[in-house]
Enzyme design. Structure first.
Site, PDB file in Angstrom:
ATOM      1  N   LYS A  16      17.145  13.907   0.943  1.00 43.48           N
ATOM      2  CA  LYS A  16      16.037  14.741   0.457  1.00 43.48           C
ATOM      3  C   LYS A  16      15.447  15.621   1.542  1.00 43.48           C
ATOM      4  O   LYS A  16      15.261  16.801   1.361  1.00 43.48           O
ATOM      5  CB  LYS A  16      14.880  13.817   0.059  1.00 43.48           C
ATOM      6  CG  LYS A  16      14.732  13.504  -1.331  1.00 43.48           C
ATOM      7  CD  LYS A  16      13.447  12.792  -1.709  1.00 43.48           C
ATOM      8  CE  LYS A  16      12.660  11.900  -0.895  1.00 43.48           C
ATOM      9  NZ  LYS A  16      12.727  10.883  -0.109  1.00 43.48           N
ATOM     10  N   ARG A  92       5.252   9.621  -5.190  1.00 43.37           N
ATOM     11  CA  ARG A  92       6.105   8.444  -5.037  1.00 43.37           C
ATOM     12  C   ARG A  92       5.641   7.297  -5.918  1.00 43.37           C
ATOM     13  O   ARG A  92       6.255   6.245  -5.913  1.00 43.37           O
ATOM     14  CB  ARG A  92       6.039   7.991  -3.591  1.00 43.37           C
ATOM     15  CG  ARG A  92       7.372   8.118  -2.858  1.00 43.37           C
ATOM     16  CD  ARG A  92       7.069   7.698  -1.461  1.00 43.37           C
ATOM     17  NE  ARG A  92       8.167   7.368  -0.639  1.00 43.37           N
ATOM     18  CZ  ARG A  92       8.572   8.119   0.388  1.00 43.37           C
ATOM     19  NH1 ARG A  92       8.042   9.282   0.614  1.00 43.37           N
ATOM     20  NH2 ARG A  92       9.524   7.683   1.171  1.00 43.37           N
ATOM     21  N   ARG A 131      21.053   6.573  10.326  1.00 47.78           N
ATOM     22  CA  ARG A 131      19.910   7.376  10.757  1.00 47.78           C
ATOM     23  C   ARG A 131      19.046   6.591  11.750  1.00 47.78           C
ATOM     24  O   ARG A 131      18.497   7.150  12.696  1.00 47.78           O
ATOM     25  CB  ARG A 131      19.069   7.780   9.546  1.00 47.78           C
ATOM     26  CG  ARG A 131      17.930   8.700   9.903  1.00 47.78           C
ATOM     27  CD  ARG A 131      17.277   9.276   8.684  1.00 47.78           C
ATOM     28  NE  ARG A 131      16.331   8.350   8.093  1.00 47.78           N
ATOM     29  CZ  ARG A 131      15.739   8.530   6.919  1.00 47.78           C
ATOM     30  NH1 ARG A 131      16.035   9.589   6.187  1.00 47.78           N
ATOM     31  NH2 ARG A 131      14.873   7.678   6.458  1.00 47.78           N
ATOM     32  N   ARG A 137      13.834   5.530  14.247  1.00 52.16           N
ATOM     33  CA  ARG A 137      12.588   5.383  13.489  1.00 52.16           C
ATOM     34  C   ARG A 137      12.233   3.909  13.350  1.00 52.16           C
ATOM     35  O   ARG A 137      13.082   3.079  13.082  1.00 52.16           O
ATOM     36  CB  ARG A 137      12.754   5.991  12.085  1.00 52.16           C
ATOM     37  CG  ARG A 137      12.392   7.437  12.035  1.00 52.16           C
ATOM     38  CD  ARG A 137      12.703   8.054  10.708  1.00 52.16           C
ATOM     39  NE  ARG A 137      12.089   7.376   9.562  1.00 52.16           N
ATOM     40  CZ  ARG A 137      12.007   7.927   8.363  1.00 52.16           C
ATOM     41  NH1 ARG A 137      12.482   9.144   8.155  1.00 52.16           N
ATOM     42  NH2 ARG A 137      11.473   7.268   7.364  1.00 52.16           N
ATOM     43  N   ARG A 148      12.274  -0.781   1.749  1.00 52.88           N
ATOM     44  CA  ARG A 148      12.011   0.586   1.266  1.00 52.88           C
ATOM     45  C   ARG A 148      12.782   0.862  -0.024  1.00 52.88           C
ATOM     46  O   ARG A 148      12.297   1.543  -0.915  1.00 52.88           O
ATOM     47  CB  ARG A 148      12.382   1.611   2.340  1.00 52.88           C
ATOM     48  CG  ARG A 148      11.470   1.497   3.561  1.00 52.88           C
ATOM     49  CD  ARG A 148      11.891   2.410   4.659  1.00 52.88           C
ATOM     50  NE  ARG A 148      11.569   3.782   4.337  1.00 52.88           N
ATOM     51  CZ  ARG A 148      12.266   4.831   4.738  1.00 52.88           C
ATOM     52  NH1 ARG A 148      13.318   4.675   5.482  1.00 52.88           N
ATOM     53  NH2 ARG A 148      11.881   6.030   4.406  1.00 52.88           N
TER      54      ARG A 148
HETATM   55  P1  AMP Z   1       9.703   9.342   4.225  1.00 51.07           P
HETATM   56  O1  AMP Z   1       9.906  10.039   5.506  1.00 51.07           O
HETATM   57  O2  AMP Z   1       9.416  10.265   3.067  1.00 51.07           O
HETATM   58  O3  AMP Z   1      10.770   8.356   3.893  1.00 51.07           O
HETATM   59  O4  AMP Z   1       8.350   8.486   4.377  1.00 51.07           O
HETATM   60  C1  AMP Z   1       8.209   7.521   5.392  1.00 51.07           C
HETATM   61  C2  AMP Z   1       7.088   6.532   5.020  1.00 51.07           C
HETATM   62  O5  AMP Z   1       5.847   7.227   4.883  1.00 51.07           O
HETATM   63  C3  AMP Z   1       7.277   5.807   3.693  1.00 51.07           C
HETATM   64  O6  AMP Z   1       8.111   4.682   3.811  1.00 51.07           O
HETATM   65  C4  AMP Z   1       5.836   5.436   3.354  1.00 51.07           C
HETATM   66  O7  AMP Z   1       5.386   4.335   4.113  1.00 51.07           O
HETATM   67  C5  AMP Z   1       5.080   6.663   3.826  1.00 51.07           C
HETATM   68  N1  AMP Z   1       4.961   7.671   2.738  1.00 51.07           N
HETATM   69  C6  AMP Z   1       5.497   8.925   2.715  1.00 51.07           C
HETATM   70  N2  AMP Z   1       5.206   9.551   1.570  1.00 51.07           N
HETATM   71  C7  AMP Z   1       4.449   8.676   0.839  1.00 51.07           C
HETATM   72  C8  AMP Z   1       3.850   8.720  -0.443  1.00 51.07           C
HETATM   73  N3  AMP Z   1       3.964   9.797  -1.227  1.00 51.07           N
HETATM   74  N4  AMP Z   1       3.159   7.629  -0.858  1.00 51.07           N
HETATM   75  C9  AMP Z   1       3.008   6.550  -0.080  1.00 51.07           C
HETATM   76  N5  AMP Z   1       3.574   6.428   1.123  1.00 51.07           N
HETATM   77  C10 AMP Z   1       4.277   7.484   1.600  1.00 51.07           C
END
Ligand code: AMP
Length: 193
Positions: A16, A92, A131, A137, A148
């Site tokens: 994404k 989300r 990754r 990360r 996740r």
């Molecule tokens: P991502 O890089 O989009 O995978 O996001 C990394 C982390 O940020 C996720 O595992 C959540 O802990 C937090 N996060 C990002 N976007 C959201 C969202 N829309 N709602 C809640 N937590 C979020």
């Protein structure tokens, strides 16, 4: 120029973020990754970052209220107001989707397109582990990766039904270039009428 507003859905590891960035450059709109914004806040030790840290490190979702404020503010900044946006990683949860549905008309905005990038679970675990090695990360250890994916199934997958009629599904289990070509062609069709 017409404003373009897109939501990108998909499980963690579907690609994404990469595709949303490419498409944002192509369409000349800001790319809004809530994950990136939160990672930066965490690094900078801001109040939002401090609140988000423990959730992110476990692979859990950060509370809706935090995201709600963050997105509401970001969608009303000059660049997003003037050019549009690609939302990557938001909404989300159903709560967030309903919040967005209410917010957009209030700020005179409308989402044009919702893209769902799909990839099978087995493929996702492998990609996320790769990754982790590349980016280091803190939320990419095997245990956190598995959490996740569980969180995605429980909290985010229901959005596919919620958006059903408006959703365009794209197979994310192909080469990066092929996916980009399809995404460009979808958005071209959508934004040329
Ligand atoms: P991502 O890089 O989009 O995978 O996001 C990394 C982390 O940020 C996720 O595992 C959540 O802990 C937090 N996060 C990002 N976007 C959201 C969202 N829309 N709602 C809640 N937590 C979020």
């Amino acid at each position: 120029m017409n404003k373009k507003r897109l939501i990108f859905l998909g499980p963690p590891g579907a690609g994404k973020g990469t595709q949303a960035k490419i498409l944002a450059d192509y369409l000349e709109v800001p790319h809004i990754s809530t994950g990136e914004i939160l990672r930066k806040a965490k690094q900078d030790g801001t109040p939002v970052g401090l609140k988000a840290k423990a959730y992110m490190d476990r692979g859990d979702l950060v509370p809706d209220i935090v995201l709600q404020e963050l997105v509401q503010e970001r969608l009303q900044q000059e660049d997003t107001k003037n050019q549009g946006w690609i939302l990557d990683g938001f909404p989300r949860t159903l709560f967030q989707a309903k919040f967005l549905e209410k917010l957009l008309p209030e700020i005179n905005q409308e989402c044009d397109l919702i893209i769902n990038l799909t990839v099978a679970d087995e493929v996702l675990v492998g990609r996320l582990a790769k990754r982790a090695a590349l980016e280091g990360r803190s939320d990419d250890t095997e245990e956190v990766i598995r959490n996740r994916l569980v969180v995605y199934q429980q909290e985010t997958a229901p959005l596919i039904d919620f958006y059903q009629q408006h959703l365009v599904t794209v197979d994310g289990d192909r080469s990066l270039d092929l996916i980009t070509i399809e995404l460009k062609s979808i958005t071209k069709k959508d934004f040329s009428n």
